[in-house]
Motif scaffolding. Structure first.
Motif, PDB file in Angstrom:
ATOM      1  N   GLU A 125      43.660  46.337  57.001  1.00 28.30           N
ATOM      2  CA  GLU A 125      43.645  47.669  56.390  1.00 28.30           C
ATOM      3  C   GLU A 125      44.953  47.946  55.662  1.00 28.30           C
ATOM      4  OE1 GLU A 125      42.843  50.203  59.667  1.00 28.30           O
ATOM      5  OE2 GLU A 125      40.738  49.583  59.873  1.00 28.30           O
ATOM      6  N   ARG A 126      46.064  47.590  56.307  1.00 29.82           N
ATOM      7  CA  ARG A 126      47.369  47.801  55.666  1.00 29.82           C
ATOM      8  C   ARG A 126      47.497  46.935  54.415  1.00 29.82           C
ATOM      9  NH1 ARG A 126      50.106  47.229  59.862  1.00 29.82           N
ATOM     10  NH2 ARG A 126      50.647  45.034  59.713  1.00 29.82           N
ATOM     11  N   GLN A 144      45.776  47.806  46.786  1.00 34.65           N
ATOM     12  CA  GLN A 144      45.286  48.873  45.916  1.00 34.65           C
ATOM     13  C   GLN A 144      46.445  49.611  45.264  1.00 34.65           C
ATOM     14  OE1 GLN A 144      42.011  49.536  45.021  1.00 34.65           O
ATOM     15  NE2 GLN A 144      43.108  50.808  43.527  1.00 34.65           N
ATOM     16  N   ALA A 145      47.530  49.792  46.001  1.00 36.84           N
ATOM     17  CA  ALA A 145      48.717  50.447  45.429  1.00 36.84           C
ATOM     18  C   ALA A 145      49.291  49.617  44.289  1.00 36.84           C
ATOM     19  CB  ALA A 145      49.766  50.662  46.515  1.00 36.84           C
ATOM     20  N   ARG A 163      45.208  43.351  34.886  1.00 39.49           N
ATOM     21  CA  ARG A 163      44.663  43.840  36.163  1.00 39.49           C
ATOM     22  C   ARG A 163      43.873  42.743  36.873  1.00 39.49           C
ATOM     23  NH1 ARG A 163      39.970  47.015  36.764  1.00 39.49           N
ATOM     24  NH2 ARG A 163      40.098  47.558  34.547  1.00 39.49           N
ATOM     25  N   TYR A 164      43.086  41.984  36.117  1.00 35.49           N
ATOM     26  CA  TYR A 164      42.287  40.942  36.759  1.00 35.49           C
ATOM     27  C   TYR A 164      43.119  39.734  37.156  1.00 35.49           C
ATOM     28  CZ  TYR A 164      37.864  43.281  36.681  1.00 35.49           C
ATOM     29  OH  TYR A 164      36.844  44.160  36.958  1.00 35.49           O
ATOM     30  N   ALA A 165      44.216  39.501  36.449  1.00 35.17           N
ATOM     31  CA  ALA A 165      45.134  38.451  36.899  1.00 35.17           C
ATOM     32  C   ALA A 165      45.708  38.823  38.263  1.00 35.17           C
ATOM     33  CB  ALA A 165      46.248  38.266  35.876  1.00 35.17           C
ATOM     34  N   LEU A 166      46.036  40.105  38.442  1.00 32.70           N
ATOM     35  CA  LEU A 166      46.546  40.577  39.734  1.00 32.70           C
ATOM     36  C   LEU A 166      45.450  40.562  40.792  1.00 32.70           C
ATOM     37  CD1 LEU A 166      48.714  41.769  41.531  1.00 32.70           C
ATOM     38  CD2 LEU A 166      48.232  44.027  40.538  1.00 32.70           C
ATOM     39  N   LEU A 167      44.242  40.979  40.435  1.00 27.03           N
ATOM     40  CA  LEU A 167      43.133  40.974  41.390  1.00 27.03           C
ATOM     41  C   LEU A 167      42.844  39.563  41.895  1.00 27.03           C
ATOM     42  CD1 LEU A 167      40.702  43.516  39.680  1.00 27.03           C
ATOM     43  CD2 LEU A 167      41.654  43.739  41.972  1.00 27.03           C
ATOM     44  N   TRP A 168      42.913  38.584  40.981  1.00 23.63           N
ATOM     45  CA  TRP A 168      42.647  37.209  41.407  1.00 23.63           C
ATOM     46  C   TRP A 168      43.778  36.680  42.288  1.00 23.63           C
ATOM     47  CZ3 TRP A 168      38.924  34.328  42.551  1.00 23.63           C
ATOM     48  CH2 TRP A 168      39.076  32.958  42.689  1.00 23.63           C
TER      49      TRP A 168
END
Length: 432
Positions: A159-160, A166-167, A182-187
């Motif tokens: 959870e943390r 997300q932050a 954003r998607y580079a970070l998401l991956w």
């Protein structure tokens, strides 16, 4: 904690037999046909005006082979669906299109608005698919974890971790980061989740402490989560069987995105032809319908796969392991366990119970802290109970004394079963 007695990790051969029951209906031939037609439109647009550096990056991506792994393709599709939705948003239309919105007698605005709606629907389906599968994998792991503070710690850490991730995304968006950024970070975050899972499976980092000092995590679970994402592991069977059609859809969405981008940047000088518009409409219809069909199919395969066995199917077992110690506390005496803690935000964890008899038995329990100056603080107030399973508290560096108090008893000796451990802070694994 679900029983793992008699279970072994899934193998590729086992999955092959299982997947025989789930044949995927081949993609429509229109996927390759329409993709080829749009490729020809792109070639014409490239000769009309030289490519910019940003456009060349997308062209290179279209020309490359899609990623091999299923989830990498899912994220790639999601990224380019968002890019297409951005292009189809009216404020991002070419100025000429916003002013005229017509091609001959055809009203363009309703057409592009409808294409956007289709992609938005597909995006929602994909987001739900990814969220559901992520929760399924995590819950499967937790089903076979001992149901004590170990599971609680891992849930809290997750959870943390997700709040932190997300932050990071929110901060990137606020700073003006692009969809690509954003998607580079998401991956990158997705790879971080994999490393965390692999950490648990191979017992490294904080999880090494959990497994080493607090035994009871089933080996079959550790083997399963260690190998689940291996390049040559069981999931390779899934990639070989269901990967090729997904790769075709990945190429298709990249092609649609590139065509729209090139068309938008050249729209004022080169109007979209009726053939191009009709082909684009067909391509969007085929891509969104076939991709959603594929997602729903894979959702069914995942939901019924043997590595998602529920606890109800295999029964339950007592989480107590033989690492418990046993001590007899005479009447009028105490039993104490002293622990030294070196790191702030560490955990003191305990699990104890009394051997029951016909007479109601209880014991006093408290937790005392001594700092470097010798000052003592009562961390947990004194209370009388017969057990306290899977409990813990966050502590500072210093010396801790867990005290089981039988001093009030006049006649009865108490038999105490207990385990006590000090666990380092649960931290995020280092990023690459």
């Amino acid at each position: 904690m679900a029983s793992t007695e008699g279970l072994v990790p899934i193998t590729r051969a086992y999955l092959s037999s299982y997947y025989d029951k789930y044949p995927l209906v081949p993609l429509s031939d229109d996927v390759s046909t329409l993709s080829s037609q749009i490729h020809s439109f792109i070639a014409d647009l490239k000769t009309h005006t030289p490519l910019t550096q940003a456009e060349s990056l997308v062209v290179d991506e279209v020309d490359q082979e899609p990623p091999h792994k299923i989830d990498a393709n899912m994220w790639k599709n999601r990224e380019h669906i968002e890019e297409i939705i951005f292009l189809l948003d009216r404020p991002n239309w070419p100025a000429t299109l916003q002013q005229q919105s017509k091609s001959g007698d055809v009203e363009l605005a309703p057409i592009f608005d409808q294409l956007k709606v289709k992609f938005e629907s597909t995006l929602k389906t994909l987001e739900y698919f990814q969220s559901k599968n992520a929760n399924s994998v995590f819950n499967t792991v937790m089903t076979y974890m001992p149901q004590d503070f170990r599971g609680t710690l891992i849930r809290q850490q997750r959870e943390r971790s997700e709040r932190t991730k997300q932050a990071e995304i929110d901060a990137l968006i606020k700073s003006g980061g692009s969809i690509r950024d954003r998607y580079a970070l998401l991956w990158k975050q997705q790879m971080e989740r994999r490393r965390q899972l692999a950490q648990l499976g191979s017992a490294t980092g904080v999880y090494k402490t959990l497994v080493k000092y607090l035994v009871g995590v089933p080996q079959v679970l550790l083997d399963f989560i260690r190998q689940i994402n291996d390049d040559d592991g069981p999931m390779e069977e899934q990639r070989q069987r269901y990967g090729p059609p997904l790769y075709s859809l990945t190429k298709m969405v990249l092609t649609i995105r590139l065509f729209l981008h090139l068309m938008w940047t050249r729209f004022d000088d080169r109007k979209m032809t009726e053939n191009e518009l009709a082909t684009l409409e067909q391509a969007v219809d085929i891509y969104t319908s076939e991709f959603e069909r594929f997602i729903k199919f894979m959702g069914e395969v995942f939901a019924n796969s043997p590595f998602f066995i529920s606890a109800d199917e295999v029964g339950a077992t007592d989480s107590r392991t033989d690492d418990f110690k046993e001590i007899s506390i005479p009447a009028g005496k105490n039993h104490e366990v002293v622990l030294s803690v070196d790191s702030i935000n560490s955990y003191i964890a305990w699990d104890f119970s009394l051997e029951q008899s016909k007479v109601k038995m209880d014991v006093g329990f408290s937790l005392e802290y001594t700092n470097s100056s010798g000052e003592k603080t009562l961390m947990l107030p004194y209370r009388r109970c017969d057990s306290d399973q899977g409990n813990f508290c966050t502590v500072l560096a210093g010396t801790y004394k867990l005290i089981w108090d039988n001093s009030y008893s006049t006649f009865f000796r108490k038999t105490l079963h207990y385990k006590v451990d000090c666990i380092p802070p649960v931290v995020e694994p280092a990023q690459e």
